[in-house]
Design an enzyme around this catalytic site. Sequence first.
Site, PDB file in Angstrom:
ATOM      1  N   ASP A 292       0.894  -1.127  -0.041  1.00  0.00           N
ATOM      2  CA  ASP A 292      -0.027   0.063   0.093  1.00  0.00           C
ATOM      3  C   ASP A 292       1.051   1.222   0.148  1.00  0.00           C
ATOM      4  O   ASP A 292       2.029   1.134   0.331  1.00  0.00           O
ATOM      5  CB  ASP A 292      -0.882  -0.201   1.180  1.00  0.00           C
ATOM      6  CG  ASP A 292      -0.213   0.292   2.629  1.00  0.00           C
ATOM      7  OD1 ASP A 292       0.574  -0.657   2.722  1.00  0.00           O
ATOM      8  OD2 ASP A 292      -0.773   0.695   3.345  1.00  0.00           O
TER       9      ASP A 292
ATOM     10  N   GLU B 284      -0.048  -0.915   5.815  1.00  0.00           N
ATOM     11  CA  GLU B 284       0.906  -0.315   7.010  1.00  0.00           C
ATOM     12  C   GLU B 284       0.952   1.206   6.734  1.00  0.00           C
ATOM     13  O   GLU B 284       1.280   1.655   7.981  1.00  0.00           O
ATOM     14  CB  GLU B 284       2.320  -0.664   6.113  1.00  0.00           C
ATOM     15  CG  GLU B 284       3.759  -0.605   7.047  1.00  0.00           C
ATOM     16  CD  GLU B 284       4.016   0.917   7.185  1.00  0.00           C
ATOM     17  OE1 GLU B 284       4.892   1.150   8.239  1.00  0.00           O
ATOM     18  OE2 GLU B 284       3.933   1.801   6.321  1.00  0.00           O
TER      19      GLU B 284
HETATM   20 ZN   LIG Z   1       6.906   2.250   4.267  1.00  0.00          ZN
END
Ligand SMILES: [Zn+2]
Length: 387
Positions: A79, A144
């Site tokens: 992501d 994340e």
């Molecule tokens: Zn990163």
Amino acid sequence: MSHTSPALEIARTLVSYPSVTPVDAGVQDWIAHRLERLGFTCTHLHYGEVQNLFAVLEPKANTNTAKQGRHFCFAGHTDVVPPGPEGRWTHPPFGAVVTGGRLYGRGAADMKGNIACFIAAVEQYVETYGPPCAPLSFLITGDEEGRAIDGTRRVLEWLDARGPEAMPDAFLVGEPTNPVCLGEQIKIGRRGSMTGHLRVQGKQGHVAYPDKARNPVPDMLRLLAALDALVLDEGNAHFEPSNLEITTVDVGNAAENVIPGDACATFNVRFNDLWDAETLAPHIRKTLDEAGISYELDMTCSGESFLTAPGPLTEIVAAAVARETGRTSALTTGGGTSDARFISRYRPVVEFGLVNETIHQIDEHVAIADLDTLTAVYVRILTLWYA
Ligand SMILES: [Zn+2]
């Protein structure tokens, strides 16, 4: 730039998927197919709206030289943060444009470029030596940059539930760790992060009649002065001193003839391994209590500090980086949090990746030469680890 770079070719493909958290856009399927060609077994793990991938390459069944405790895992995230206002980029954020020896695009450095180097390194290793003598895996998350609730943390819980055999023995997180040049810094730990929301209740009124009101602003200023004066520690061999920063002060008052009804402030503490959430929160409350002012405080910890003590993992990574970059890396614990904070609860983890100068910025980019050098570093790590 006429030479072919396997890592660049992979990185361009990864960057072209607009996988802004929590959208996957098909990028993990592409990675899974690429790894399956090498013999990896891929498991797609969906939690909430997040997609994650765990891919493992088992040693050949008849290998009696299989080594216990040698399962190595590359960890990272597909992501990316949003590209920001349209039209501000010189090159389209998902265009994966290559020019001037650089690859431009959101995620080029944080951290699709690093994942491309993982893949290119494993392909090169397997083509040269065949499957390694112990399992080799990838833990790839799509959560994340977001809340990091349904990502790495959940995949680790899934691995843990499958028993000690399933959990990799050591992890390398490919976050971009280098400020300017590849090889400057290997991260062996991170500070913890705790945020406090502070509120002082007053009584709103007319500024001309202060005896009929109670102004919360002077009380808030005294509390903040106490926090600002707080010296938490002096740091230690691996960590800088813990630090408290006041990040906002708000009374939301648009009128100059009104005493506001309440005052709010937010602060954040980045703390080293001399503290944890259990010891830090009471210490901060005690500091505020000493001011003798009534207040409300909510504190939340988004990650404890951790340190991977120098050992085989740190030595191998440092040796590989020195060999391929010619630099002796500092082993550091600075910077923001990463998913390594979840991994550190289970196994040793270090972080080493690209240059982080342009991450989360307009025109994020990475040097193609760095992609090739980082691939060589990762190949070197694999040869040392599985030797
Ligand atoms: Zn990163």
